[in-house]
Design a protein around this motif. Sequence first.
Motif, PDB file in Angstrom:
ATOM      1  N   PRO A  49       0.810  -1.375  -0.032  1.00  0.00           N
ATOM      2  CA  PRO A  49      -0.147   0.001  -0.005  1.00  0.00           C
ATOM      3  C   PRO A  49       0.707   1.295  -0.098  1.00  0.00           C
ATOM      4  O   PRO A  49       1.439   1.151   0.351  1.00  0.00           O
ATOM      5  N   TRP A  51       0.002   4.175   1.549  1.00  0.00           N
ATOM      6  CA  TRP A  51      -0.299   4.840   2.924  1.00  0.00           C
ATOM      7  C   TRP A  51      -0.786   4.037   3.547  1.00  0.00           C
ATOM      8  O   TRP A  51      -1.203   3.027   3.135  1.00  0.00           O
ATOM      9  N   ILE A  53      -1.275   3.626   7.310  1.00  0.00           N
ATOM     10  CA  ILE A  53      -1.922   4.203   9.341  1.00  0.00           C
ATOM     11  C   ILE A  53      -1.836   2.876  10.628  1.00  0.00           C
ATOM     12  O   ILE A  53      -2.087   1.791  10.595  1.00  0.00           O
ATOM     13  N   ARG A  55      -2.189   2.335  14.586  1.00  0.00           N
ATOM     14  CA  ARG A  55      -3.083   2.585  15.163  1.00  0.00           C
ATOM     15  C   ARG A  55      -2.744   1.996  16.655  1.00  0.00           C
ATOM     16  O   ARG A  55      -1.615   1.272  17.546  1.00  0.00           O
ATOM     17  N   VAL A  66      -0.103   8.531  10.701  1.00  0.00           N
ATOM     18  CA  VAL A  66       0.635   8.053   8.925  1.00  0.00           C
ATOM     19  C   VAL A  66       1.725   7.611   8.206  1.00  0.00           C
ATOM     20  O   VAL A  66       2.421   8.638   8.830  1.00  0.00           O
ATOM     21  N   CYS A  78      -0.034  -1.027  11.570  1.00  0.00           N
ATOM     22  CA  CYS A  78      -0.348  -0.665  10.864  1.00  0.00           C
ATOM     23  C   CYS A  78      -0.842  -1.206   9.405  1.00  0.00           C
ATOM     24  O   CYS A  78      -1.155  -2.626   9.004  1.00  0.00           O
ATOM     25  N   THR A  79      -1.512  -0.957   8.603  1.00  0.00           N
ATOM     26  CA  THR A  79      -2.537  -1.534   8.316  1.00  0.00           C
ATOM     27  C   THR A  79      -2.719  -0.705   6.622  1.00  0.00           C
ATOM     28  O   THR A  79      -2.780   1.135   6.884  1.00  0.00           O
ATOM     29  N   MET A  81      -3.802   2.109   3.409  1.00  0.00           N
ATOM     30  CA  MET A  81      -4.702   2.851   2.963  1.00  0.00           C
ATOM     31  C   MET A  81      -4.722   3.525   2.509  1.00  0.00           C
ATOM     32  O   MET A  81      -3.636   3.595   1.245  1.00  0.00           O
ATOM     33  N   SER A  82      -6.136   4.258   1.812  1.00  0.00           N
ATOM     34  CA  SER A  82      -5.876   4.981   0.050  1.00  0.00           C
ATOM     35  C   SER A  82      -5.125   6.598   0.810  1.00  0.00           C
ATOM     36  O   SER A  82      -5.131   7.254   1.539  1.00  0.00           O
ATOM     37  N   GLU A  85      -7.569   8.502   2.613  1.00  0.00           N
ATOM     38  CA  GLU A  85      -7.700   8.262   3.809  1.00  0.00           C
ATOM     39  C   GLU A  85      -6.556   9.214   4.100  1.00  0.00           C
ATOM     40  O   GLU A  85      -7.151   9.424   5.670  1.00  0.00           O
ATOM     41  N   ALA A  86      -5.558   9.034   4.107  1.00  0.00           N
ATOM     42  CA  ALA A  86      -4.333   9.295   4.567  1.00  0.00           C
ATOM     43  C   ALA A  86      -4.563  10.878   4.569  1.00  0.00           C
ATOM     44  O   ALA A  86      -4.088  11.718   6.245  1.00  0.00           O
TER      45      ALA A  86
END
Length: 109
Positions: A49, A51, A53, A55, A66, A78-79, A81-82, A85-86
């Motif tokens: 990915p 970007w 995120i 947690r 981020v 971390c997962t 995200m688009s 979303e970032a």
Amino acid sequence: MSELPPDLPRLRTVVTYRRGELSRAERALNTAEERETLAARRRPPAEPPAWLIERGIGVGRLPVRVHAGGCWDARKRCTGMSTDEARRALAEGVQACPHCRPDAALGIE
């Protein structure tokens, strides 16, 4: 299941035949599994990915940071995200990683 013959010679014949069929089925299964394994190795790895995120720990697991996709400081929490979303997370006050600087890469400073 079908009826089996009552006499010993025909039962032995049935068992011999079934063992042969089982052996052929197992060979076919092994061949198919090997083919699937080789195909999986040939597939290119999934694109990471762009970007991430990160947690926090605990019940709420709120966003903490981020990261850019290749950041060396990204952790297991971390997962992906688009981009939108970032940007939204950074605009909402989620901290940008000080190492990969996703805020600078996205034009948000």
